[in-house]
Design a protein around this motif. Structure first.
Motif, short mmCIF file in Angstrom:
data_model
loop_
_atom_site.label_atom_id
_atom_site.label_comp_id
_atom_site.label_asym_id
_atom_site.label_seq_id
_atom_site.Cartn_x
_atom_site.Cartn_y
_atom_site.Cartn_z
N ASP A 108 11.88 20.13 39.27
CA ASP A 108 12.97 20.02 38.31
C ASP A 108 12.46 19.98 36.88
N TRP A 109 11.32 19.33 36.63
CA TRP A 109 10.79 19.22 35.27
C TRP A 109 10.14 20.51 34.80
N LEU A 110 9.50 21.23 35.72
CA LEU A 110 8.80 22.45 35.33
C LEU A 110 9.72 23.65 35.22
N ARG A 111 10.83 23.63 35.95
CA ARG A 111 11.71 24.80 35.98
C ARG A 111 12.34 25.12 34.63
N PRO A 112 12.82 24.16 33.80
CA PRO A 112 13.41 24.54 32.51
C PRO A 112 12.46 25.30 31.61
#
Length: 742
Positions: free
Chosen positions: A701-705
């Motif tokens: 979730d943190w790396l996807r943006p």
């Protein structure tokens, strides 16, 4: 003083030795002098005693560093610019050690060197500056670069030429990111095909083992967690969370906690901050788990709302968190902390309406399952579709009986092929259904599709987490009420009965303004396109003029109370000036003297007459100015962009809008994490520990943006598959393939 001729050789000898000492200090070398040290220590008649006094009074070449804090054994200083002209000194901290000697510390690797300008050289300092492995300027030095074509975002087929160096450490970091983002197992790095691919793409890369790549993934999660924690501390004013629970295939209870907030740049942010195991699904356990998670992130004093579904355990959890907010001193003492998920309420309303149409739904489900359960029947179905020349963009879809949105998709696709079903030989009885759908059943299905489409589209709109949804929730509720009112006067008795049953469920949650969270109305007021007038008109249309006006007055009172609370938090100067204005005017009536004091007294009297004796309406003047100001036609339509541009004109209201507009109206953001959890902790990875599961899900979730903000689509489009099949038919492989049909 007179010198005798016999003293001349001795004076010449002393002068020669003094010259050697001066020469050695300039060339920074040591030289041997004669053993007559006693003669050297004597005062020389060729030296001037005034030079020693000047040396003692010489100003220091450094001073204490203004920003770098000192620590034990390190007193950081800043040197004069004239003494440090070389470019490499920019990457060093200068400090005094315990012996008051100047040393230089590398800003990247913290290695230190002797750096006294009078006694030490600069060779080591300069050499380390060019070879420090942690210096970003040295990463591309001495490495072979390659010319590559980098794709241009948003322009398919276009690329720009650039050169890039091959860094094996970057390749390893990218491998860990791929494992996390693409939900790959750790054993993927040991597969033969991937090893062969890497041996061709990057032969110099040493493939790590699955245990090593697991450690790399967890370290990447820890690094991203520190970055997110710093981001929350600096850019998060308050946070609204969504939470839900899930039981994995390992029979472990997990809780997902997702934080929603608007950062300093007025961008809506969504982060999964915890995916942790809990002892049970009871309310107290959920409340304690949420409190512990917020404590670990330093967000307990920033909690604004909690969005949950309608389970009774969540009511207990919200009560626990409300007591926590009261202890921490939150906004409105947590009175409006609990926000109910609109998607779950819509789900309850729809299921109450579908109870009377179970028969036609079951018959439709049976024929769809009959066709899809046999490859031969499915092939025959496609042939009949082509003969009927029915344009189709979707194939038959079988629903999940517990999810009405999948039932809607099944009915929507099936009713398009009702002519095809009539041409096929369907069984009289299949899985308990006495007959296939008749014309009356298909008529009901068509009406159900029209009716459910409104709720289906509404659920999709309110389930977004990358755009603001709180300002439109009230209008979605009004649209549902208007839709139900229309169906209650329908000519079809079956659907009229269905609408009445759904209306009862609607009134249970949204029938009265006091049963709803008042922040729903405040979000509409903070939308510059509607403000308070939009809320008042909508309430009058929904509940009548009299009742709507009464409800609007309650909303106005609540909004004034919220503004006063925010004003006390973010405008303390206004409060102090009002409280002390009277006392200052009595104690020092002419402190400023003459006309200026008289002018200030007149201004204070004007304020009192405009605002009243208590001064209440004057402190709300910012809120009144916002409500009375009309929005221009050429102004920005996006609500966050509008507040970013106009926030300086309404500083207190902007603070309030930053919290209210970030409220999520559904728990889809947390529930989607369980879909990812089911893919991570499946039957092939059931030994994955909860600690590693949290690292993978939160890290993704943190790396996807930063890599891809588009929604992941796991279903293939039918048109693309059919086009691929046609392309394969043009090859010469069809002669080698054998199809066996009935």
């Amino acid at each position: 003083m007179r010198f005798m001729p016999s003293d001349v050789p001795e004076l010449v000898h002393r002068q020669f030795q003094l010259g050697l000492q001066m020469s050695s200090s300039k060339s920074k070398r040591r030289c041997l002098v004669s053993e007559s040290s006693e003669d050297m220590n004597e005062a020389s008649p060729w030296t001037d005693p005034v030079d020693d006094e000047v040396e003692e009074k010489r100003t220091p070449e450094y001073e204490l560093h203004p920003t770098k804090k000192s620590k034990d054994g390190f007193k950081y200083v800043s040197m004069k610019k004239s003494k440090r002209r070389a470019p490499y000194w920019v990457d060093y901290w200068m400090y005094l050690d315990n012996a008051d000697m100047i040393r230089a510390e590398c800003k990247f690797c913290e290695r230190n060197f002797a750096a006294d300008p009078n006694t030490n050289g600069t060779k080591n300092v300069k050499k380390h500056w060019t070879t420090c492995p942690k210096n970003p300027a040295n990463k591309s030095k001495g490495k072979q670069t390659h010319l590559i074509f980098e794709p241009v975002d948003g322009e398919e087929g276009d690329a720009k030429l650039k050169y890039k160096d091959v860094n094996l450490n970057d390749v390893r970091d990218a491998l860990g990111r791929m494992i996390i983002l693409d939900e790959l197992p750790f054993r993927f790095v040991e597969k033969v095909g991937f090893k062969y691919f890497m041996s061709i793409a990057c032969p110099a890369f040493h493939m790590p083992s699955r245990m090593t790549i697991a450690r790399d993934c967890y370290q990447l999660y820890c690094d991203e967690r520190l970055k997110l924690k710093e981001f929350l501390r600096n850019s998060c004013q308050r946070v609204s969370v969504t939470t839900d629970t899930w039981t994995s295939i390992q029979r472990i209870n997990y809780m997902c906690l997702t934080a929603h907030f608007i950062d300093n740049d007025w961008k809506l942010q969504k982060r999964i901050i915890n995916f942790c195991p809990i002892s049970s699904h009871k309310g107290d356990a959920i409340g304690r788990a949420v409190e512990d998670c917020l404590n670990s992130w330093g967000l307990c004093d920033k909690l604004f709302t909690v969005t949950v579904d309608n389970a009774s355990s969540n009511d207990v959890a919200c009560g626990y968190l409300r007591n926590m907010v009261r202890r921490k001193g939150g906004i409105n003492k947590g009175k409006y902390l609990h926000m109910r998920c609109i998607a779950h309420i819509i789900n309850l309303i729809v299921w109450d309406g579908l109870k009377d149409h179970v028969q036609c739904i079951d018959r439709t489900r049976a024929v769809v399952k009959f066709v899809k359960n046999s490859p031969a029947r499915l092939l025959l179905f496609k042939e009949v579709v082509e003969k009927c020349k029915i344009e189709r963009k979707s194939s038959l879809s079988l629903d999940v009986p517990t999810r009405w949105n999948s039932t809607y998709t099944m009915l929507d696709t099936a009713q398009k092929f009702k002519g095809v079903f009539s041409r096929m030989s369907l069984p009289r009885e299949y899985e308990g259904n006495t007959s296939s759908p008749d014309d009356a059943d298909w008529d009901k299905v068509e009406k159900l599709v029209v009716f459910l489409r409104e709720f289906y589209d509404l659920t999709n709109r309110v389930s977004g987490s990358l755009y603001v949804t709180s300002n439109t929730l009230f209008f979605h509720i009004g649209h549902i009420l208007d839709l139900l009112n229309q169906w209650t006067v329908s000519d079809d008795p079956d659907f009229r009965t269905m609408a009445f049953q759904m209306k009862l469920k609607f009134d249970k949650y949204w029938g009265d303004v006091e049963k709803m969270n008042m922040l729903i109305y405040l979000a509409v007021i903070l939308d510059p396109k509607f403000k308070f007038l939009g809320v008042q008109i909508a309430l009058q249309n929904m509940y009548g003029v009299d009742r709507g006006t009464s409800l609007a007055n309650k909303v106005r009172e609540f909004s004034n109370v919220m503004f006063d609370e925010y004003r006390k938090l973010y405008a303390p100067v206004i409060v102090e000036s009002e409280q002390t204005s009277d006392s200052m005017s009595i104690m020092q009536p002419m402190s400023q003297g003459g006309v200026l004091s008289f002018k200030n007294n007149i201004q204070e009297q004007i304020k009192k007459q405009i605002s009243g004796a208590d001064g209440g309406r004057f402190v709300r003047s910012e809120f009144d100015r916002y409500l009375n100001e009309q929005m221009g036609e050429d102004e920005e339509k996006d609500i966050l962009t509008w507040w970013k541009l106009n926030g300086p004109r309404f500083p207190v209201i902007a603070r309030m809008a930053r919290d209210v507009l970030a409220i999520p109206v559904s728990t889809v953001a947390s529930e989607s994490a369980f879909s990812a959890g089911g893919r991570h902790v499946d039957q092939f990875r059931s030994s994955l520990t909860p600690k590693m599961a949290q690292a993978l899900i939160c890290g993704q979730d943190w790396l996807r943006p930063a890599t891809a903000t588009s929604k992941m689509n796991v279903e293939e489009k039918l048109e693309e598959l059919e086009q691929l099949e046609k392309d394969l038919e043009k090859t010469n492989l069809e002669d080698e393939m054998v199809f066996v049909t009935e």
